[in-house]
Each structure stands twice: as structure tokens, then as C-alpha cells.
Design a protein around this motif. Structure first.
Motif, short mmCIF file in Angstrom:
data_model
loop_
_atom_site.label_atom_id
_atom_site.label_comp_id
_atom_site.label_asym_id
_atom_site.label_seq_id
_atom_site.Cartn_x
_atom_site.Cartn_y
_atom_site.Cartn_z
N SER A 11 0.83 -1.21 0.00
CA SER A 11 0.00 0.00 0.00
C SER A 11 0.86 1.26 0.00
O SER A 11 0.44 2.30 -0.49
CB SER A 11 -0.90 0.03 1.24
N GLU A 12 2.03 1.16 0.60
CA GLU A 12 2.94 2.31 0.62
C GLU A 12 4.02 2.18 -0.46
O GLU A 12 4.36 3.16 -1.13
CB GLU A 12 3.60 2.45 2.00
N ILE A 13 4.56 0.96 -0.61
CA ILE A 13 5.55 0.75 -1.69
C ILE A 13 4.73 0.51 -2.95
O ILE A 13 4.59 -0.61 -3.44
CB ILE A 13 6.46 -0.46 -1.37
N ASP A 14 4.15 1.56 -3.46
CA ASP A 14 3.11 1.43 -4.49
C ASP A 14 3.59 1.89 -5.86
O ASP A 14 2.79 2.18 -6.73
CB ASP A 14 1.86 2.22 -4.06
N GLY A 15 4.91 1.97 -6.03
CA GLY A 15 5.41 2.37 -7.34
C GLY A 15 5.46 3.86 -7.55
O GLY A 15 5.73 4.32 -8.66
N ARG A 16 5.20 4.63 -6.50
CA ARG A 16 5.22 6.09 -6.64
C ARG A 16 6.19 6.74 -5.66
O ARG A 16 6.40 7.94 -5.73
CB ARG A 16 3.81 6.66 -6.39
N HIS A 17 6.73 5.95 -4.73
CA HIS A 17 7.49 6.57 -3.65
C HIS A 17 8.92 6.09 -3.57
O HIS A 17 9.22 4.94 -3.87
CB HIS A 17 6.75 6.34 -2.32
N THR A 18 9.77 7.00 -3.14
CA THR A 18 11.18 6.69 -3.03
C THR A 18 11.45 6.10 -1.65
O THR A 18 10.60 6.13 -0.74
CB THR A 18 12.03 7.97 -3.16
N ALA A 19 12.67 5.56 -1.49
CA ALA A 19 13.06 5.07 -0.17
C ALA A 19 12.98 6.19 0.84
O ALA A 19 12.53 6.00 1.98
CB ALA A 19 14.47 4.48 -0.23
N GLY A 20 13.38 7.40 0.41
CA GLY A 20 13.32 8.55 1.31
C GLY A 20 11.91 8.86 1.76
O GLY A 20 11.65 9.12 2.94
N ASP A 21 10.95 8.80 0.81
CA ASP A 21 9.55 9.06 1.15
C ASP A 21 9.09 8.11 2.25
O ASP A 21 8.27 8.47 3.11
CB ASP A 21 8.64 8.83 -0.06
N LEU A 22 9.57 6.88 2.18
CA LEU A 22 9.07 5.83 3.07
C LEU A 22 9.84 5.78 4.38
O LEU A 22 9.60 4.92 5.23
CB LEU A 22 9.15 4.48 2.36
N GLY A 23 10.80 6.70 4.54
CA GLY A 23 11.54 6.75 5.79
C GLY A 23 12.80 5.89 5.79
O GLY A 23 13.39 5.65 6.84
N PHE A 24 13.20 5.41 4.60
CA PHE A 24 14.40 4.57 4.52
C PHE A 24 15.60 5.35 3.98
O PHE A 24 16.60 4.74 3.58
CB PHE A 24 14.16 3.36 3.61
N GLY A 25 15.49 6.68 3.95
CA GLY A 25 16.56 7.48 3.39
C GLY A 25 17.90 7.20 4.04
O GLY A 25 18.93 7.10 3.38
N GLY A 26 17.87 7.00 5.34
CA GLY A 26 19.11 6.77 6.07
C GLY A 26 19.77 5.44 5.76
O GLY A 26 20.97 5.25 6.02
N MET A 27 18.98 4.49 5.20
CA MET A 27 19.55 3.18 4.87
C MET A 27 20.37 3.21 3.60
O MET A 27 21.14 2.29 3.32
CB MET A 27 18.41 2.15 4.67
N MET A 28 20.18 4.27 2.78
CA MET A 28 20.82 4.29 1.46
C MET A 28 22.32 4.50 1.62
O MET A 28 22.77 5.55 2.05
CB MET A 28 20.20 5.38 0.59
N SER A 29 23.07 3.47 1.25
CA SER A 29 24.52 3.51 1.44
C SER A 29 25.14 4.53 0.51
O SER A 29 24.72 4.71 -0.63
CB SER A 29 25.10 2.12 1.14
N THR A 30 26.15 5.23 1.03
CA THR A 30 26.90 6.17 0.20
C THR A 30 28.25 5.58 -0.17
O THR A 30 29.03 6.18 -0.90
CB THR A 30 27.13 7.49 0.95
#
Lengths: 199, 1010
Positions: free
Chosen positions: B874-893
Motif C-alpha cells: 500500500s505504501e511501496i506502491d510504485g510512486r514513492h522513493t526510499a526517502g519518502d518511506l523513511g528509509f533514506g538513512g539506509m541508502m549507502s553512500t
């Protein structure tokens, strides 16, 4: 691997596959014979960096064909080519087939147990080809789909691996377990006009 | 059994294909009649003297049987009754059977007295575009529309379930021959003899095509003898499949032919276990279109009266059905077909009063034969008017030249009850057109013939404008041989074309319409089914609808169930005349499938009811059903929604009670849930860790054997694809789980990456979703239950920490245990091979009996995860980024991963993007509907700026005592504590909500780690 003797495997078709004669009653007997093969051991092997043909041949006693869609073996085991460097091996459950292959094949090979992931339906009878043509878009003419070849295709909207065992015709249909009831019901329903013996 | 007096006053005493020894009783509009086996409903009605069979679509004018084939515009009847009833069936195509019941349509109260006939008196107002010009744009169009549509009906369908079954079938052929007339039969025989796999399809009950209706000869014998011998030869060939009663309705890409076989339509009811219809998809290498041609009417004043009929149809009724379509006939045709018709009708005992021929000279030898019989021939003349109301009583004829000059000609009245008219033949180019073939105009026959093809089709015989029998046979023989040869089949020496005995025919005269008598408001119909007159075509042209496509949509010319089979060319010819252009330049409309109407049932086949789509069942499906579960669809899967306990009866209150009970059990004791539907992927290979590192946004190089990790993956466009845990089972062996919804797409994603982008990686993936039955045991008592189930495993937090994975066995059943949690509670997932799923589940239930363990369904699972702010599809619905969903901090740099480049783009990293938030109604009790739009103020006049939407909703969190929701809200993280409105305009709902953090229960996660 645990002792398989004590817990009993419960087929996905338990309570659904009921032996008996269904549908029309042609004078020359049912046109379709339908049964479940099992319990089977089903294992997928896939080559990594090394060719598997020789090692698999040694481990299984029959050399798998290098051609996709070609099958080898009489059923103990049966080796179906399902892709480049990939085979599905099935045999009536006895030994721990996955462990045997893991031990026999090079380390780079992937060995994945699928015994419980597949239900195998045996479809035969004089109207078997017509029944398949109802739900399957591939050419099942005996000249086009020959014995000892297999096809990965869609059958009544289920992904299925169809193994042509003989020209009589006899087919083994491997279907994902969760779809088995749907496929069985569609096959039985489609077979009623020919008369169907479920065993 | 329907009985009637066996009169059939219009039946000829001998000849025809009918079986006089097999009389069949049938009923039309409540009256009983007798016909014969071999009749169509149309021929049986005509044999009984029934001439009035329907009312027209718009003006409710009386109409009779007009043709003898699929082109029939008038004789649409309502066939059968109850669940088998079928509106708009063509009487000309219905094979008569004992007990047939049919009703006329589009009349009230009855056919002879139709009160809607008042429309005809008002016809000068009801011109093309009348309704739209008059009513559209006025307030209340929706009010008028109902009555307008009722007046202009085309039969009514029923809501009773169809008791019959339909089927689908695939066919494969080297050569498909469509049409079993002389050309098709000759082609199929030649192709079949080479050993090619041939399908021969014909829409009629038996092969022969036009030969069945004509007095032709082949090799000195009746032509049908040749046809029957050819059919016998084809039936002997194992490589030939002959399908009769089968209409090829569409020609699709890849030379695929869609066809419908009417297996049981000629019977009162299908035999036991037999289907009514079978829809074929025939995959061909080559297609031979021997689809014949359709006769065109002539357009003149009053050409729609019952008793006016196509000349070829009058011949068919006489020759094939031994029926006189009338007792005294006038014939009006612009080719030698008029003389052919005169001879055949006279042979059938009909009094032929005259042949009206608009030509002056140029006729072939048939004219002399007609003259020799003493039949009156009037050259240079036309029918200018017809008389009679419910049936034809006579015609007025006049000199065409005088009429064209605009002067009033002298008219002559000829009494008759049958007017056979022929305006030339149009090749049936429909199938050719379906695959973008472009028909071209052939002035010699004033019709369109097949043009260049995009596919492997070839039109033969009448279908390409070769109308003589000799040409059809030669065309068929050549095409059959050449096509087989082109596919590599050996052909012998060319056979001689069978000899025919056809008279030399004269020239054809183009005559799009007969001018009206001066001063008379002529009712010259072009399209009988849609009540489009020549004057409508001219009006449309004068109003600027000069393209054939616009003409069609403005006047409805060529619409309806017959799709203009008899009317298109005449309409376009009249348009061309009005524009002063050549019809070749005006063009013709595009034919699209289906060629004739196809029942919806034939498209559905056996995929209806519970087989409308495949249903997936988990290994514990039967246990759920046996233990009170109400099931709900989750994609293709069936999953327990909630469980009723013994003694509870299904009701809304019982459902609420069950959901609350299950939710509280998980929070306070323990619950068990079937999670077998989660996608599971087996990943093996030396580069597996590297692969995971590239697929997920977070790091995977450090995961230890026996541990699981949560991961999120993106699509290449930077949008979140899926989330789940992956466990390391061995050195180079991982076990990935996906959401239920995305199991397939994730597997495809991984396969594409490995096969297309990174073939160098040594990684093998296999779906093992169906191999494992999985169950989650969650709640404070779960550790105790697991300890009872697995006495040899240490479940202490130190020995088996959060995200730990163990491989063990459950009393002989191999098992994998994962300490992971979706509910936020201390929880474990147990996976066992699927065939042991029920056994393992039952052991869990047994072990949990003393610990308050309850099975819980999707509803409780939803509440638990919304309380914890966990996302799903319902949230990972093909319109939202990891950041939108609160996973921004998980994105490895520190590494690259799929989607990283796009995820870093401005718009994707914009802080004002919608972000995941919790939503609570301000009043603490109003439910927030999922799908509601978030706005600042519901009273803002439109357009109201949208701030986001409600993605998931729980009507009641029993742990918090109020409804809770998750939503995606613009700049959501900065709005925590503010209020927004959740509005659902469809139901006129607006709820004021407080924005909260997504997690509203056990924010620190203490329950999880204990």
C-alpha cells in the motif's frame, strides 16, 4: 536431512483429487486419465562457472542433454533441460536427492530442492492433446512436441513444465504447488466431455 | 414438442437441401410453425409466408428478411428464453431445430401494431445527428437519454446466468483456409495433398459456400457433387482439420486467427458435457482468405419494405431451401445477376413479372434466355417507388434517363410481393483489413478488393473480386499449391482446372442510388439496420462530415450488429457523388474484429466463477477453512482474513470481535499467522553477497552466516520496488524473502539483472516460494512456545538474538527458524517444506495451547503493522522513493546500487515530497477511509490542493483504543503535530486528523528485542 519416514507428506491435492470416473462415458472408455505422481524428489541444478553435464551424468547414472527442452532418463531419475546449464531432476522419493547432488556436483553448481514446490500430474488418454490445447498455446502436435522433450509454458494460466513421456500420449505436468488445485480443477472440468478417469 | 399445421404455402415440392422427412416444430412471436431439417429460421419463416420479422432501429418501419447470410441487417430476433436467451441473432444464420422459440424485437406492443412507428411520421425531424443537436447541452440530457435509448433499442440482454459452458482451443496450422466455397475447397485440397497441416474453416453448417445457392455445374455434373467429393477427400486426410459452423471473426498479429465454433447452437440444448461454443485461436504460417463476397442492395425510394430482398438471397431461398420468397416477383439489378435470378426464380415456380435493368445494352447471354422464356425485360429503367405497408404490394418503375434529367418520368405500376434487387458484389475484405491490409477500389466491380498485406495472407476467388466459378477454382488451385510449395511441401504436377459451364456475362453498371421522383420526399435507405437514408448521407456531407470515418460516426452508417456489410460501399459511393469525387479517393472505413458478433461467453470460456483467474492456496489452506477462517483474496492468493471461533456466527460484530481478539492475543500472549505467501528466492553462487549489495540500498558484505538482514530495493528509476529480509544460510547461499505482492516482479528483476546486466556474476536464483510453508509466531509468549517445539534449541536472547537464523528440525520435519518480526513483538518465523506445512502448523497450535496462542488473519496483521508504521504494497506502491518511506538513512553512500543515480536527482530527493506519516482522527473515533485525499481545508473551493493520501487504515487499534492510519503527506515529517483533513468525496466524508510519527505503538521497540 531428517528422517522422512515419520512425518507424512500431505499432497496439495488432498481432498481434491478423488479417484473415480467423471463426465461423459464413451463406449471405448474415458478419453482422459489423470493422476498425481508422488511423492517425488524434485531438485533443480544450475551450472555456475563449470559445466555440469559430466558430473551430473556420473551422479545420476544418465547424462543430461545439453539441449534445453530435451529430457533424459526413464523416471528414476528423469532429467529435464529447463534452460542453458539448468536441469530439473525428479524421481520417486527415496534417497535424499538434493544432498546426493550437492555432494556430487562441483561447488559452483547451485542445487535447489523443489520437491515440495512442485506437484506432478500425469495426463494420458486418447484426448490428452485436445485437453492440453484448451489451455495451452504451444503446438502439441506429435511432430512438434515429441516424446522425451519438455516445454515450460502456461497451462490454464498457470506456469507449467510439461514433460512428454511418450507419443501415446503421456504427459507429466509439473506445476507450482500453490496452483495445483486450480490446474487440477481446470483439467478435470475440461476433460468431462471426453470422460475422465481420476486415479 | 411444438406442433402446427404443416402448410408451408411457400415451400416448393421438390429440390433443395432440406430434409422433408424431418419436420421441425418451432415458434415465432408466440405462433407455432413447421419447417424442415436444413432450414434456417429465415427460410422456415418465408416457407410459412411470414414476411414481417422486425421493426427498424430508429423509425420502427416494418422490415422483412433481406438476405440469406451473415450480412442480414433486418431480421434480428430474440432467440430462446430463460438463461439461454440471446438478443440480436440473425434469423438467416440460425439453423432451425425442433422446439426453437424466437421473438421479434424493437416493437411495442407487437410487430404489426408498433406504436413507436410514430417516429417514422416524424422522420423529417429525426435526421442524422437529431438527438445530439436537440438534447445535448440542455440541462437534463441524462433524463432524456434513457427514453431516447429505449426508443432506439437493439434488443435487450438478460441477467439470468447462462446455464451452458463455453470453451477455448488453440490450433496450429501451416495453412489456414477461411471459407469453404469453391475457391477455399480447391485450395484446401491442393494444400492438404502436399501433407501440410491445413485448417479449413467455414461459418455454415456444411461446406459449399455459394455453390449451395446457385445452379452451377462442374465437369458436367451439379457443382455440389464436386464440393461433396472434395470434402470427402479432405476428411480422409489426417493433416486436414475441417471446422464447420465456425466463424473466423478476427485476424490478429502473427497470423493468428480468432474463430468461434458453434458446437451446439443448432440444438435445443447442448448434449451433456458438451459446450455451446468454442473459441479458437489458430496460429498459422499462411492464411488463405476465401471469404467470398456480399451482395449490395440498390438504393431507391421504399427499398426497405418487407418483400424487398437481395437477388442472391432470393436465389438461395429458391435453390438451397426450396422456398419461394414470394409468389410474384420483379427483379431490379445492375448486372446480369438480374437475369440469373429471373431464371432461378422462374424455375422455382415464381411468377416473374419483369426484369428491370438500368443498363441499355451490354448484357450477356442470360438476357436472351430470359427473353426466350417470355419474361418482360425493361432496359434503361429503375424502380422508383414501392407500395404496401407491412408487405410489398407492387413497384413503380420509370425511365432512368428522364429521372436523372430532373423531369417527371412516366411511371408504370407492377404488382408483386417480391422485389429481388442486386447492386453488385463487394468482396469480404474484413479479415484482410483487420491486420492493416488496405483495400483498394476496383472500378470494374465498383467495390474494394484486398490491397497490400502486412501479414502472410492471400485472398482468393470472390474475396478478391474474381466472381466466376472458373476463376474461383483456378485461384484456389493455384493458391493451395503455391502456398504449400512456399512452405517447403512437395507439390506434384498441376491438376487441370475442373470445367464449368458459365454463360458469358455482360458489363456491370455503377448505380449508387436511383434519383427520387421530382417533388417526392424519398425514403431511400442505405443502411437498413441503422435507418440511414441517402438523404442523411447528403445532409452529413453538407454539414461538413466529408470523411468516411466522420460520416460513420455522425450518421451511424455501417454501425450496428452488421457493421455495414450491405451498406458501407453504397454510403461511400453516395458521399463521393455528393462531393463530386471518385469513390477511390473518398476511401472506405476500417474494418475491425469481430467480423460478426461473438458471444461474451465464448471469450470467457471456462474461466468464470471461481476459475475466473488462477487461485493460489497455501499449504495450510484446508486447516484455515476447517478452523473458522474467513478467507480473503490477496492477489491470486487466498489468505485467512480472521477466524471465527466455534459457536460464533458470521456477522459484522463477530468479525470485529475476532479481529480485536486476534490483535490483543499477539500483543498480550501469542498469535500464529500463515505467511507462506511471502515470496522466497534461493540465491547461490560465489558472487551472491556482491549481487545483494548491488540490489539492495543498504550494505550486505558483512552479513554473517546464520543471520538475517532487512533490506530495501529500488527500481532503476529510483522508486522503491520492495522490502524484506534476506538470510545467509551458507558461505555462498542466501534465502531472500519478498512481499506477497512483489514476489513475481522481484524475481523477474533479479533475473534481468543477472542475465542482461551482470552475466559475469556467478549467481543463480530460483523461486522457492512454493517449497516452503511459513508461519509466524508472534507475541510475548512466543519464546516459550518455540522452546516447547524445539527442545534442542536455545532460544535465549543471547543464544538466538533478533535477526538470528537456525536450521533444525521439528520432530523429523526439516525447519528453518528466523527471529524476525512484522508485528513489533518478540516473534519467530518457522519455514518447513510445504507438504509438512499443516503438520508443523498443527504442532505449533498444540504447543501454544497453554500459552494463549491464537491464529490471526490479515486484519489483525494489518492493525499490528500499522501500529508499528511498517510499510506494505500500500505504501511501496510504485510512486514513492526510499526517502519518502523513511528509509533514506539506509541508502549507502559507500557503494553503487540499482536506482542510486535516479534516487539522487532533484525531484526524487526533494524534501517537500510526500513522506510516510501516521494519522489519528482528532475526535479519537471517526474512521479514516484508505484512499482518502489529504487536504488542508475541505471547504476550499476547487481545485483543492492535494497534500497526500491515506494509504492504509485500521478502523480500530484495540491497543490504543482509536482508529489509526498511515498516509503519504507532502513535507510530512515537518508536519507532525499539525492537523490535516482526510476527505473521501465519493462518500462525502471529511475527517480532521492529527499528523503523527508512523510508529504509534512501542516507539522504542523494546518488545522486539527482549
Amino acid at each position: 536431512m531428517a528422517d522422512l519416514a515419520s512425518p507424512q507428506r500431505r499432497s496439495a491435492l488432498e481432498g481434491v483429487l478423488v479417484p473415480g470416473d467423471f463426465g461423459a462415458t464413451p463406449f471405448n472408455g474415458p478419453g482422459i486419465l489423470l493422476s498425481e505422481r508422488g511423492p517425488l524428489s524434485v531438485v533443480q541444478i544450475e551450472a555456475g562457472t563449470e559445466d555440469l553435464t559430466a558430473a551430473a551424468g556420473n551422479a545420476l547414472g544418465i547424462a543430461p542433454s545439453g539441449m534445453p527442452n530435451e529430457a533424459a532418463g526413464t523416471g528414476r531419475p528423469r532429467i529435464l533441460g529447463t534452460g542453458t546449464g539448468r536441469w530439473l531432476i525428479s524421481e520417486p522419493e527415496g534417497r535424499d536427492l538434493a544432498a546426493h547432488l550437492r555432494a556430487s556436483l562441483p561447488e559452483s553448481a547451485a542445487v535447489t530442492g523443489l520437491s515440495h514446490a512442485r506437484v506432478c500430474l500425469r495426463l494420458s488418454g486418447r484426448d490428452a492433446r485436445t485437453l492440453l490445447a484448451k489451455g495451452c498455446g504451444i503446438d502439441i502436435h506429435p511432430d512438434a512436441f515429441r516424446p522425451d522433450t519438455s516445454r515450460m509454458t502456461s497451462l490454464f494460466h498457470c506456469a507449467a513444465l510439461i514433460d512428454c513421456r511418450s507419443a501415446e500420449p503421456v504427459y507429466d505436468i509439473y506445476v507450482h504447488r500453490s496452483y495445483a488445485v486450480h490446474l487440477f480443477e481446470m483439467l478435470l472440468d475440461g476433460a468431462l466431455e471426453f470422460g475422465c478417469r481420476v486415479a | 414438442m411444438i406442433r402446427g399445421k404443416e402448410q408451408q404455402p411457400f415451400r416448393i415440392s421438390s429440390g433443395g437441401e432440406i430434409e422433408r422427412t424431418q419436420p421441425l416444430g418451432f415458434r415465432f412471436d408466440g405462433k407455432n410453425y413447421i419447417g424442415y431439417q436444413g432450414d434456417t429460421l429465415a427460410s422456415a419463416l418465408l416457407a410459412n409466408g411470414v414476411r414481417l420479422v422486425g421493426r427498424s432501429f430508429k423509425y420502427h418501419r416494418p422490415r422483412g428478411i433481406y438476405s440469406a447470410g451473415p450480412e442480414e441487417p433486418n431480421a434480428l430476433v430474440h432467440l430462446r428464453s430463460g438463461g439461454r436467451q440471446e438478443p440480436n441473432t440473425r434469423a438467416t444464420q440460425i439453423e432451425l431445430f425442433a422446439g426453437l422459440e424466437a421473438k421479434s424485437q424493437n416493437r411495442w406492443p407487437n410487430l404489426k401494431l408498433d406504436l413507436m412507428g410514430v417516429n417514422d411520421l416524424a422522420s423529417r425531424f429525426l435526421v442524422a445527428g437529431f438527438y445530439y443537436k436537440t438534447f445535448m447541452g440542455l440541462p437534463g440530457w441524462h433524463f432524456y437519454e434513457h427514453f431516447i435509448r429505449k426508443a432506439a433499442g437493439m434488443g435487450a440482454a438478460e441477467h439470468i446466468p447462462d446455464p451452458d459452458s463455453y470453451d477455448k482451443m488453440h490450433g496450429h496450422a501451416d495453412i489456414v483456409v477461411i471459407g469453404a466455397g469453391p475457391a477455399g475447397l480447391a485450395a484446401a485440397l491442393q494444400a492438404g495433398e502436399t501433407g501440410a497441416r491445413v485448417f479449413l474453416i467455414d461459418e455454415n453448417d456444411r461446406p459449399g459456400g455459394r455453390l449451395r445457392a446457385e445452379q452451377e455445374s462442374i465437369d458436367g455434373r451439379p457443382a455440389m457433387d464436386w464440393a461433396n467429393e472434395t470434402v470427402a477427400a479432405l476428411q480422409d486426410m489426417e493433416n486436414v482439420t475441417l471446422l464447420t459452423r465456425t466463424t473466423a471473426f478476427g485476424y490478429y498479429d502473427g497470423d493468428t486467427i480468432g474463430a468461434v465454433e458453434r458446437v451446439s447452437d443448432h440444438l435445443l440444448a447442448p448434449a451433456p458435457y458438451k459446450v455451446r461454443q468454442r473459441r479458437w485461436l489458430i496460429h498459422a504460417k499462411r492464411v488463405l482468405l476465401a471469404t467470398g463476397a456480399t451482395e449490395r442492395p440498390l438504393v431507391f425510394d421504399g427499398n426497405d419494405r418487407p418483400g424487398v430482398m437481395l437477388a442472391g438471397a432470393a436465389r438461395a431461398y429458391a435453390t438451397r431451401f426450396a422456398v419461394q420468397a414470394g409468389k410474384s416477383a420483379v427483379i431490379f439489378a445492375n448486372s446480369d445477376d438480374g437475369y440469373r435470378t429471373a431464371l432461378d426464380l422462374a424455375y422455382a415456380g415464381i411468377d416473374v413479372r419483369g426484369v428491370i435493368d438500368p443498363r441499355t445494352g451490354g448484357q450477356g447471354e442470360l438476357k436472351d434466355r430470359v427473353a426466350a422464356r417470355g419474361i418482360d425485360i425493361v432496359e434503361g429503367a429503375a424502380v422508383v417507388r414501392t407500395h404496401g405497408y407491412l408487405g410489398l404490394a407492387g413497384v413503380d418503375i420509370a425511365d432512368l434517363e428522364t429521372l436523372r434529367s430532373g423531369r417527371m418520368p412516366e411511371t408504370r405500376f407492377i404488382p408483386c410481393d417480391l422485389l429481388a434487387t442486386g447492386g453488385g458484389w463487394s468482396p469480404n475484405v474484413h479479415l484482410h483489413s483487420h491486420q492493416s491490409g488496405r483495400p483498394v477500389f476496383d472500378p470494374a466491380i465498383a467495390a474494394f478488393v484486398p490491397g497490400a498485406s502486412r501479414m502472410n495472407d492471400r485472398s482468393i476467388g470472390a474475396a478478391r473480386g474474381r466472381f466466376s466459378l472458373a476463376e474461383c477454382l483456378a485461384d484456389g488451385i493455384a493458391a493451395g499449391r503455391e502456398t504449400a510449395q512456399g512452405l517447403g511441401f512437395p507439390v506434384g504436377s498441376s491438376p487441370a482446372t475442373p470445367a464449368t459451364d458459365e454463360p458469358a456475362t455482360g458489363s456491370f453498371m455503377t448505380l449508387w442510388q436511383v434519383p427520387a421522383l421530382p417533388g417526392r420526399k424519398a425514403r431511400s435507405f442505405v443502411d437498413l439496420q441503422d435507418d440511414v437514408a441517402a438523404s442523411d448521407v447528403k445532409l452529413a456531407e453538407s454539414e461538413g462530415y466529408v470523411s468516411v470515418e466522420h460520416l460513420k460516426r455522425y450518421t451511424t452508417l455501417g454501425m450496428g450488429t452488421d457493421q455495414g456489410k450491405t451498406s458501407n460501399i453504397n454510403g461511400h459511393g453516395i458521399l463521393a457523388e455528393a462531393r463530386g469525387m471518385d469513390i477511390a479517393a473518398v476511401g472506405t472505413t476500417t474494418f475491425r474484429p469481430p467480423y460478426t458478433p461473438v458471444a461474451i461467453g465464448a471469450f470467457a470460456g471456462r474461466e468464470r466463477g471461481r476459475h475466473a483467474h488462477p487461485v493460489r492456496r497455501t499449504p495450510m489452506h484446508d486447516w484455515h477453512l476447517a478452523n473458522g477462517a474467513k478467507m480473503i483474496e490477496a492477489g491470486l492468493w487466498m489468505r485467512p482474513q480472521y477466524y471465527l471461533q466455534p459457536g460464533e456466527t458470521p456477522s459484522r460484530a463477530a468479525m470485529d470481535e475476532a479481529i480485536i481478539r486476534e490483535t490483543l492475543a499477539v500483543r498480550n500472549a501469542a498469535g500464529i499467522s500463515d505467511v507462506s505467501t511471502l515470496g522466497k528466492i534461493d540465491i547461490q553462487g560465489a558472487d551472491a553477497a556482491e549481487f545483494l549489495n548491488r540490489v539492495y540500498i543498504n550494505g550486505w558484505k558483512t552479513l554473517a552466516i546464520g543471520k538475517a538482514r532487512y533490506g530495501v530495493m529500488l527500481r532503476e528509476d529510483g522508486i522503491a520496488l520492495d522490502d524484506g529480509t534476506t538470510s545467509r544460510i551458507g558461505e555462498n547461499h542466501y534465502y531472500m524473502t519478498t512481499t506477497t505482492a512483489e514476489a513475481g516482479p522481484v524475481m523477474q528483476h533479479l533475473e534481468v539483472l543477472l542475465q542482461v546486466h551482470w552475466p559475469d556474476l556467478d549467481v543463480k536464483v530460483a523461486s522457492v516460494t512454493d517449497e516452503w510453508a511459513a508461519m509466524a509466531i508472534a507475541g510475548p509468549n512466543s519464546r516459550a512456545i518455540l522452546s516447547a517445539l524445539f527442545p534442542n534449541t536455545d532460544f535465549s536472547n543471547d543464544a538466538f538474538p533478533f535477526m538470528g537464523v537456525r536450521e533444525t528440525d521439528l520432530g523429523g520435519i526439516p525447519a528453518r527458524i528466523f527471529r524476525i518480526s512484522f508485528s513489533g513483538e518478540l516473534a519467530y518465523e518457522i519455514a518447513v517444506p510445504a507438504d509438512y506445512g499443516t503438520a508443523a502448523w498443527e504442532r505449533c497450535i498444540e504447543a501454544g495451547a497453554g500459552h494463549g496462542l491464537l491464529p490471526y488473519g490479515m486484519e489483525a496483521l494489518g492493525i499490528l503493522r500499522i501500529e508499528k508504521g511498517h510499510v506494505t504494497v500500500s505504501e511501496i506502491d510504485g510512486r514513492h522513493t526510499a526517502g519518502d518511506l523513511g528509509f533514506g538513512g539506509m541508502m549507502s553512500t559507500k557503494k553503487r546500487f540499482v536506482g542510486d543515480a535516479m534516487a539522487a536527482r532533484e525531484g526524487m530527493a526533494d524534501p517537500s515530497r510526500p513522506a510516510l506519516v501516521g494519522l489519528t482522527p482528532l475526535d479519537g473515533k471517526t474512521r479514516i477511509r484508505a484512499g482518502s485525499v489529504l487536504v488542508a481545508d475541505p471547504k476550499t473551493p476547487p481545485p483543492v490542493p492535494k497534500l497526500g493520501h491515506v494509504s492504509s487504515s485500521a478502523y480500530l487499534s484495540p491497543n490504543l483504543g482509536r482508529p489509526i492510519s498511515l498516509g503519504m503527506l507532502k513535507g510530512g515529517r515537518e508536519r507532525i503535530g499539525e492537523t490535516v483533513w482526510a476527505v473521501f468525496p465519493l462518500r462525502n466524508e471529511a475527517v480532521e486528523c492529527r499528523v503523527t510519527a508512523p510508529v504509534v505503538y512501542d516507539e522504542e521497540g523494546a518488545r522486539l528485542h527482549g
